[in-house]
Structures are given as C-alpha cells and as structure tokens.
Design a protein around this motif. Structure first.
Motif, PDB file in Angstrom:
ATOM      1  N   PRO A 297      11.948  13.852  25.439  1.00  0.00           N
ATOM      2  CA  PRO A 297      12.187  12.499  25.954  1.00  0.00           C
ATOM      3  C   PRO A 297      11.359  11.430  25.239  1.00  0.00           C
TER       4      PRO A 297
ATOM      5  N   THR B  51      14.641  20.169  26.060  1.00  0.00           N
ATOM      6  CA  THR B  51      13.226  19.960  25.780  1.00  0.00           C
ATOM      7  C   THR B  51      12.418  21.166  26.182  1.00  0.00           C
TER       8      THR B  51
ATOM      9  N   ASN C  35      15.505  16.129  28.704  1.00  0.00           N
ATOM     10  CA  ASN C  35      16.851  15.733  28.299  1.00  0.00           C
ATOM     11  C   ASN C  35      17.797  16.847  28.744  1.00  0.00           C
TER      12      ASN C  35
END
Length: 135
Positions: free
Chosen positions: A73, A135, A113
């Motif tokens: 992110p 992630t 994400n």
C-alpha cells in the motif's frame, strides 16, 4: 465486469463493484485471536543487544524479498527495499522494536491491497470471488 448488487440489480460501476465485493469479503472474514506481547523495562545494554538482534533479522528479511512481487500500500517497490537493506534496517528495527514493546502497529502495516479472484460459479455473484492480498 458486471456484478449483482441486489436481488434484481446489476452494476458495471467500479466503485459499486468494489463496495459490494468489500461487503461480501467482510461477511466471510474472520479475525484471528493473537497474543499481544508487552515487554517490561530492561537494562540499557540488554536493550541495545536486542536492537542489534532485530536489525539483523530485519536486514535478513529485506535481503530475502522477492523483487518480482507486487508493491504494498505504500507504493515502495521491493527492489528498492532490498537494495537499501543496509540503510533501512536501523529505522525499520526501531519501528519494529517499538511495536513489539508497545503492542501497537503503524496503521499502514494494517492495510493491504486486496484483489478479487474468481473461484467458480456465476461471475456476477460477489460470493464467487475470494479476496487475495497482494501485500
């Protein structure tokens, strides 16, 4: 992509699709119980040794990153993290050490994400997708 968002309502609007998938993912998400570790007061020498231990671990993890994986992110490429492992291990160790000591995590570490991956069945049904974190 077209997705059902009600009994007889469908949408192709990206925002509505995201909201519907998020709603369905929340329904099936479970929060695992985890033990919070709070460390007490230490002698300065012991604390310094632990920082070096944490630095060694952080550096090892940075060097082991697979640079082909997706960014998190924060948008920082894994290649940059791996190439800057020597420079980043101290500041990341400080943040990690404080997190261990207080039991708190920085907010950005709590985000991910999420991408919907189709499983099977009707592609217009939100429950036929599973959330996968990149992630």
């Amino acid at each position: 992509m077209k997705l059902r968002i009600g009994e007889d309502k469908y949408t192709e609007n990206d925002k509505e699709i995201c909201e519907e998938l998020n709603k369905r993912f929340k329904e099936v998400f479970t929060i695992e119980q985890c033990k919070v570790i709070v460390l007490g007061e230490r002698k300065v020498n012991q604390a310094a040794l632990e920082v070096f231990d944490i630095m060694r671990e952080v550096k090892r993890h940075l060097l082991d990153l697979d640079v082909r994986m997706a960014v998190g992110p924060d948008g920082i490429s894994l290649w940059v993290l791996k190439e800057c492992a020597e420079e980043l291990c101290l500041p990341l160790s400080i943040v990690s050490g404080r997190s261990l000591k207080t039991g708190d995590l920085p907010e950005i570490w709590k985000t991910a994400n999420i991408v919907p991956i189709y499983k099977e069945g009707d592609r217009q049904e939100a429950l036929n997708y599973r959330p996968v974190s990149l992630t």
